[in-house]
Design a protein around this motif. Structure first.
Motif, mmCIF file in Angstrom:
data_model
loop_
_atom_site.group_PDB
_atom_site.id
_atom_site.type_symbol
_atom_site.label_atom_id
_atom_site.label_comp_id
_atom_site.label_asym_id
_atom_site.label_seq_id
_atom_site.Cartn_x
_atom_site.Cartn_y
_atom_site.Cartn_z
ATOM 1 N N THR A 295 -15.180 8.026 9.199
ATOM 2 C CA THR A 295 -14.094 6.958 9.154
ATOM 3 C C THR A 295 -12.895 7.506 8.250
ATOM 4 N N ARG A 296 -11.545 7.291 8.676
ATOM 5 C CA ARG A 296 -10.457 7.679 7.732
ATOM 6 C C ARG A 296 -10.254 6.236 7.181
ATOM 7 N N VAL A 297 -10.250 6.442 5.822
ATOM 8 C CA VAL A 297 -9.890 5.412 4.753
ATOM 9 C C VAL A 297 -8.488 5.295 4.000
ATOM 10 N N THR A 298 -7.753 4.444 4.166
ATOM 11 C CA THR A 298 -6.235 4.531 3.565
ATOM 12 C C THR A 298 -6.256 3.340 2.646
ATOM 13 N N TYR A 299 -5.646 3.906 1.530
ATOM 14 C CA TYR A 299 -5.136 2.687 0.664
ATOM 15 C C TYR A 299 -3.674 2.802 0.618
ATOM 16 N N HIS A 300 -2.920 1.716 0.451
ATOM 17 C CA HIS A 300 -1.422 1.241 0.796
ATOM 18 C C HIS A 300 -0.808 0.781 -0.363
ATOM 19 N N PRO A 301 -0.251 1.850 -1.181
ATOM 20 C CA PRO A 301 0.400 1.282 -2.313
ATOM 21 C C PRO A 301 1.841 0.397 -1.857
ATOM 22 N N TYR A 302 2.430 0.554 -1.002
ATOM 23 C CA TYR A 302 3.422 -0.345 -0.413
ATOM 24 C C TYR A 302 2.879 -1.618 -0.261
ATOM 25 N N ALA A 303 2.047 -1.912 0.382
ATOM 26 C CA ALA A 303 1.548 -3.192 0.560
ATOM 27 C C ALA A 303 0.707 -3.906 -0.781
ATOM 28 N N MET A 304 0.220 -2.996 -1.419
ATOM 29 C CA MET A 304 -0.542 -3.654 -2.720
ATOM 30 C C MET A 304 0.838 -4.119 -3.615
ATOM 31 N N GLY A 305 1.796 -3.648 -3.525
ATOM 32 C CA GLY A 305 2.802 -4.048 -4.375
ATOM 33 C C GLY A 305 3.618 -5.511 -4.039
ATOM 34 N N ARG A 306 3.236 -5.757 -2.561
ATOM 35 C CA ARG A 306 3.438 -6.944 -2.081
ATOM 36 C C ARG A 306 2.468 -8.221 -2.144
#
Length: 534
Positions: free
Chosen positions: A421-432
């Motif tokens: 599985t590709r697991v992505t963390y999302h700094p753009y979304a985290m900031g919001r």
């Protein structure tokens, strides 16, 4: 009569018993099949009930491709909306290949991926496949021993005092000799159409070439056309990123095989990028062999010296891939961060004023008049540091980053991860995320980073790296973090004391993402020299 009846009954029973006996395996197979289906369905239901990730609309064969095709051009915003509404800020969707993918904005999950179980979440085969043509086995695309070796070498070099001082000296030279004269000329001419995003990209490219490669492409001279290399590099990064966003990966793979369409353009652009890097290496290696300096200052010379002493060869794909990785990191990330920073500053005059007052206090404390800023002076600018951190919280230079699970796992929030599985963390979304930053998460507030120090003055305090994953975290945390802040702070401090950058107040810029982020269409400003009244 009774005997005959019994006999005849026995004769009639024989065929029926035989038929039932013959059909029994078939009946057992059907019953077993439905039992397995029911068990699987129940298991799947229980698994979905236990899995805390919210699923994205999925269809047979194509997975979630239709959903993301509908949201093409706004992936960062789309993921933010989905993650914000998910109970644990984690979503799951199916790729057209049938494999699952997970995206998270949950700090506990980010720490699990980047630190706790770091060894089972490498960049992965698919990431390397997509970016291999451009980045090869460079540090940003490598895993395992290849990554460890490059990380060890680069980590040592980035922590030397001589390199730190060389970076500060180089940035100051570029600011004083090129950037400020360019802005003075624009102010004198009354230009209202200077694209700061383009200026900052040119600055960052000149700077990374000086610091990393000991070369000066002089791109900041706006009167000159953009270099062929920069055009090729922009094309290469854009088209490489398009591979990630293609709903059906087989399409770009076929185009690459046939060398047609966008893949043909990508191949040509990468060839130009490779030729530039190889030429840079050859020229620097020749200069190195003729130089009597005990220790080279730029990073490329250090890598060439190390590679030559260990491999008996002064250049090759290994060093070329490092060169390209450093250009990507040094040019595109800092220019993206500063573009959004200057846009935010234009609508927050009180922040600009606070920064200016801080810079003036630092200048007033000098024993003698000098141009530029020393590394120690830049470290004292806490409000400026806080403002840059806050800007990158909302507009991170790298909006998302993906890993690939080497084995089955369960994330801290209960999300079930299957091998591959590709697991992505999302700094753009985290900031919001209100769950992370509070009800004012969409506001630009540098003060959220400031705390009172022992002497009563305000100090910029770093946030938990897994909550603020702009520079990654864990073993792969960005080595160039301090270099980036040195460059950005020097530019802002120099520009803000002398100029005001006026932006159209009606501008509603669009956040775009390739391998790094950017502002669609650029940031056009009117440069105005400040007066004593300002």
């Amino acid at each position: 009569m009774g005997g005959n009846w019994v006999l005849s009954t026995h004769k009639l029973d024989n065929p029926t018993t035989s038929n039932v006996a013959m059909m029994f395996p078939a009946i057992l197979t059907v019953v077993s099949f439905f039992a397995v289906v029911l068990i699987c369905a129940f298991s799947s239901y229980r698994r979905r009930e236990e899995d805390k990730a919210r699923p994205v609309p999925t269809y047979p064969i194509v997975g979630s491709a239709f959903f993301f095709w509908k949201n093409r051009g706004r992936f960062s915003q789309c993921f933010t909306e989905l993650l914000r509404d998910a109970p644990s800020n984690t979503i799951k969707f199916q790729r057209p290949s049938g494999k699952m993918a997970i995206v998270t904005a949950n700090p506990a999950n980010v720490e699990h991926i980047l630190k706790t179980r770091f060894e089972i979440y490498p960049k992965g085969d698919y990431n390397r496949l997509v970016m291999n043509d451009l980045l090869g086995d460079g540090i940003f695309n490598a895993d395992g021993e290849a990554w460890k070796f490059q990380r060890k070498v680069a980590s040592y070099e980035f922590n030397t005092r001589s390199l730190r001082d060389f970076i500060a000296e180089t940035v100051n030279g570029e600011v004083v000799q090129r950037l400020l004269p360019l802005l003075r000329k624009a102010a004198l001419q009354g230009k209202s159409s200077l694209d700061m995003q383009d200026v900052l990209k040119r600055f960052a490219f000149d700077n990374i070439c000086k610091v990393a490669f000991g070369a000066d492409p002089a791109c900041l001279d706006i009167s000159l056309p953009q270099s062929h290399f920069m055009e090729a590099f922009d094309t290469a990064t854009y088209l490489t990123a398009e591979r990630f966003f293609t709903p059906l990966p087989i399409s770009w793979k076929l185009k690459r095989l046939l060398n047609v369409g966008s893949e043909r353009h990508l191949s040509q652009a990468i060839r130009s990028v490779h030729l530039f890097a190889e030429d840079l290496m050859k020229r620097r290696n020749k200069e190195l062999s003729l130089s009597s300096a005990a220790e080279p200052e730029d990073l490329l010379s250090r890598f060439l010296s190390l590679h030559r002493s260990s491999e008996g060869e002064s250049y090759g794909d290994f060093v070329r891939d490092i060169v390209i990785s450093f250009i990507l990191a040094g040019r595109d990330t800092t220019s993206a961060a500063l573009t959004w920073f200057f846009w935010l500053l234009s609508s927050h005059p009180h922040v600009e004023k606070n920064i200016e007052l801080e810079v003036k206090r630092v200048i007033a404390a000098r024993d003698e008049i000098s141009s530029g800023f020393s590394y120690e002076e830049l470290k004292e600018m806490n409000y400026l540091q806080a403002s840059l951190c806050e800007s990158m919280r909302l507009y991170p230079p790298v909006p998302s980053d993906s890993k690939e699970a080497l084995q089955d796992d369960v994330l801290p929030d209960g999300t079930i991860v299957s091998k591959g599985t590709r697991v992505t963390y999302h700094p753009y979304a985290m900031g919001r995320m209100e769950s992370i930053w509070g009800a004012d998460c969409l506001e630009f507030k540098p003060e959220r980073w400031l705390k009172k120090g022992d002497n009563g003055s305000l100090v910029c305090v770093a946030e938990n790296a897994f909550k603020y994953a702009v520079f990654q975290a864990g073993p792969r945390i960005c080595l160039g973090k301090e270099m980036a802040f040195t460059q950005m702070k020097c530019i802002v401090a120099s520009v803000i004391t002398e100029f005001r950058l006026d932006v159209d107040p009606n501008l509603k810029p669009k956040f775009v993402s390739t391998l790094t982020s950017g502002m669609s269409g650029g940031l056009y400003v009117k440069v105005v020299e400040k007066t004593k009244e300002d």
